[in-house]
Design a protein around this motif. Structure first.
Motif, short mmCIF file in Angstrom:
data_model
loop_
_atom_site.label_atom_id
_atom_site.label_comp_id
_atom_site.label_asym_id
_atom_site.label_seq_id
_atom_site.Cartn_x
_atom_site.Cartn_y
_atom_site.Cartn_z
N THR A 113 2.28 11.28 -10.73
CA THR A 113 1.51 12.47 -11.07
C THR A 113 2.42 13.59 -11.55
O THR A 113 2.21 14.17 -12.61
CB THR A 113 0.68 12.94 -9.86
OG1 THR A 113 -0.22 11.88 -9.49
CG2 THR A 113 -0.10 14.19 -10.17
N ASP A 114 3.44 13.89 -10.76
CA ASP A 114 4.37 14.97 -11.14
C ASP A 114 5.18 14.62 -12.38
O ASP A 114 5.36 15.46 -13.26
CB ASP A 114 5.31 15.29 -9.98
CG ASP A 114 4.60 15.93 -8.81
OD1 ASP A 114 3.49 16.47 -9.01
OD2 ASP A 114 5.13 15.87 -7.69
N LEU A 115 5.65 13.38 -12.44
CA LEU A 115 6.44 12.96 -13.60
C LEU A 115 5.64 13.02 -14.89
O LEU A 115 6.09 13.59 -15.88
CB LEU A 115 6.99 11.55 -13.39
CG LEU A 115 8.17 11.43 -12.45
CD1 LEU A 115 8.40 9.98 -12.04
CD2 LEU A 115 9.42 12.00 -13.10
N VAL B 221 0.83 -1.20 0.00
CA VAL B 221 0.00 0.00 0.00
C VAL B 221 0.87 1.25 0.00
O VAL B 221 0.59 2.22 -0.72
CB VAL B 221 -0.95 -0.01 1.22
CG1 VAL B 221 -1.69 1.31 1.34
CG2 VAL B 221 -1.92 -1.18 1.12
N GLU B 222 1.94 1.22 0.77
CA GLU B 222 2.84 2.37 0.83
C GLU B 222 3.51 2.63 -0.52
O GLU B 222 3.65 3.77 -0.93
CB GLU B 222 3.92 2.15 1.91
CG GLU B 222 3.39 2.12 3.33
CD GLU B 222 2.78 0.78 3.72
OE1 GLU B 222 3.00 -0.25 3.02
OE2 GLU B 222 2.06 0.74 4.73
N GLU B 223 3.91 1.56 -1.20
CA GLU B 223 4.54 1.72 -2.50
C GLU B 223 3.55 2.27 -3.53
O GLU B 223 3.91 3.12 -4.35
CB GLU B 223 5.10 0.38 -2.98
CG GLU B 223 6.32 -0.08 -2.21
CD GLU B 223 6.72 -1.50 -2.55
OE1 GLU B 223 7.92 -1.79 -2.44
OE2 GLU B 223 5.85 -2.31 -2.92
N ILE B 224 2.32 1.83 -3.48
CA ILE B 224 1.30 2.33 -4.39
C ILE B 224 1.07 3.82 -4.17
O ILE B 224 0.96 4.59 -5.12
CB ILE B 224 -0.02 1.54 -4.23
CG1 ILE B 224 0.18 0.12 -4.75
CG2 ILE B 224 -1.17 2.23 -4.96
CD1 ILE B 224 -0.97 -0.81 -4.44
N GLU B 225 1.00 4.23 -2.91
CA GLU B 225 0.83 5.65 -2.60
C GLU B 225 2.02 6.46 -3.10
O GLU B 225 1.85 7.54 -3.69
CB GLU B 225 0.65 5.84 -1.10
CG GLU B 225 -0.68 5.32 -0.60
CD GLU B 225 -0.80 5.34 0.92
OE1 GLU B 225 0.17 5.72 1.61
OE2 GLU B 225 -1.88 4.97 1.40
N GLU B 226 3.22 5.94 -2.90
CA GLU B 226 4.42 6.65 -3.35
C GLU B 226 4.47 6.72 -4.88
O GLU B 226 4.77 7.77 -5.44
CB GLU B 226 5.66 5.95 -2.81
CG GLU B 226 6.93 6.72 -3.03
CD GLU B 226 8.10 6.16 -2.24
OE1 GLU B 226 9.13 6.85 -2.20
OE2 GLU B 226 8.00 5.05 -1.69
N LEU B 227 4.15 5.62 -5.54
CA LEU B 227 4.11 5.61 -7.00
C LEU B 227 3.11 6.63 -7.52
O LEU B 227 3.38 7.35 -8.48
CB LEU B 227 3.74 4.22 -7.52
CG LEU B 227 4.85 3.19 -7.56
CD1 LEU B 227 4.28 1.81 -7.84
CD2 LEU B 227 5.88 3.56 -8.60
N ASP C 243 14.41 8.26 -10.61
CA ASP C 243 15.18 7.08 -10.20
C ASP C 243 14.44 6.27 -9.14
O ASP C 243 14.42 5.04 -9.20
CB ASP C 243 16.56 7.49 -9.68
CG ASP C 243 17.44 8.08 -10.77
OD1 ASP C 243 17.26 7.72 -11.95
OD2 ASP C 243 18.29 8.91 -10.44
N LYS C 244 13.83 6.95 -8.21
CA LYS C 244 13.06 6.29 -7.17
C LYS C 244 11.83 5.59 -7.78
O LYS C 244 11.49 4.48 -7.41
CB LYS C 244 12.62 7.33 -6.13
CG LYS C 244 11.99 6.75 -4.91
CD LYS C 244 11.73 7.88 -3.91
CE LYS C 244 11.41 7.34 -2.55
NZ LYS C 244 11.23 8.41 -1.57
N TYR C 245 11.20 6.28 -8.72
CA TYR C 245 10.02 5.73 -9.41
C TYR C 245 10.38 4.44 -10.13
O TYR C 245 9.70 3.42 -10.00
CB TYR C 245 9.49 6.78 -10.38
CG TYR C 245 8.28 6.36 -11.17
CD1 TYR C 245 7.02 6.35 -10.61
CD2 TYR C 245 8.40 6.00 -12.50
CE1 TYR C 245 5.91 5.97 -11.35
CE2 TYR C 245 7.29 5.63 -13.25
CZ TYR C 245 6.06 5.61 -12.66
OH TYR C 245 4.96 5.24 -13.39
N TYR D 266 9.73 -0.28 -9.47
CA TYR D 266 9.32 -1.30 -10.42
C TYR D 266 10.35 -2.41 -10.58
O TYR D 266 10.09 -3.42 -11.23
CB TYR D 266 9.05 -0.68 -11.79
CG TYR D 266 7.68 -0.07 -11.88
CD1 TYR D 266 6.57 -0.84 -12.18
CD2 TYR D 266 7.49 1.30 -11.66
CE1 TYR D 266 5.31 -0.28 -12.25
CE2 TYR D 266 6.23 1.87 -11.74
CZ TYR D 266 5.15 1.07 -12.04
OH TYR D 266 3.90 1.63 -12.11
N THR D 267 11.54 -2.22 -10.04
CA THR D 267 12.58 -3.24 -10.21
C THR D 267 12.84 -3.99 -8.94
O THR D 267 12.36 -3.73 -7.91
CB THR D 267 13.89 -2.61 -10.72
OG1 THR D 267 14.32 -1.61 -9.80
CG2 THR D 267 13.72 -2.02 -12.08
#
Length: 78
Positions: free
Chosen positions: A35-37, A24-30, A71-73, A77-78
């Motif tokens: 959005t900004d990217l 859930v935390e990763e989904i929120e961060e993604l 890079d974080k985004y 995914y990896t």
């Protein structure tokens, strides 16, 4: 119709069976990063299509993507 009938037994409700399983935390961060990217990427691409300037602005574009934490985004995914 015949072609569809051949594949129908193998179709699922969700056509993309990604191997990604996010917390859930990763989904929120993604979601926040994406959005900004996406806003920046789409706006910049539209500007380049309409006005040109990709060669002169490319290095600044990459620098801005870094600031937006691409890079974080990608790492999520990896």
């Amino acid at each position: 119709q015949e072609v569809c009938d051949v594949y129908r037994p193998y179709l699922t409700k969700y056509p993309y069976n990604y191997p990604y399983r996010f917390t859930v935390e990763e989904i929120e961060e993604l979601s926040l990063l994406q959005t900004d990217l996406h806003t920046y990427i789409f706006k910049t691409q539209a500007k380049w299509i309409a006005e040109g300037g990709i060669d002169a602005e490319w290095d600044n574009y990459l620098a801005q993507l870094k600031k937006l934490q691409i890079d974080k985004y990608v790492a999520l995914y990896t």
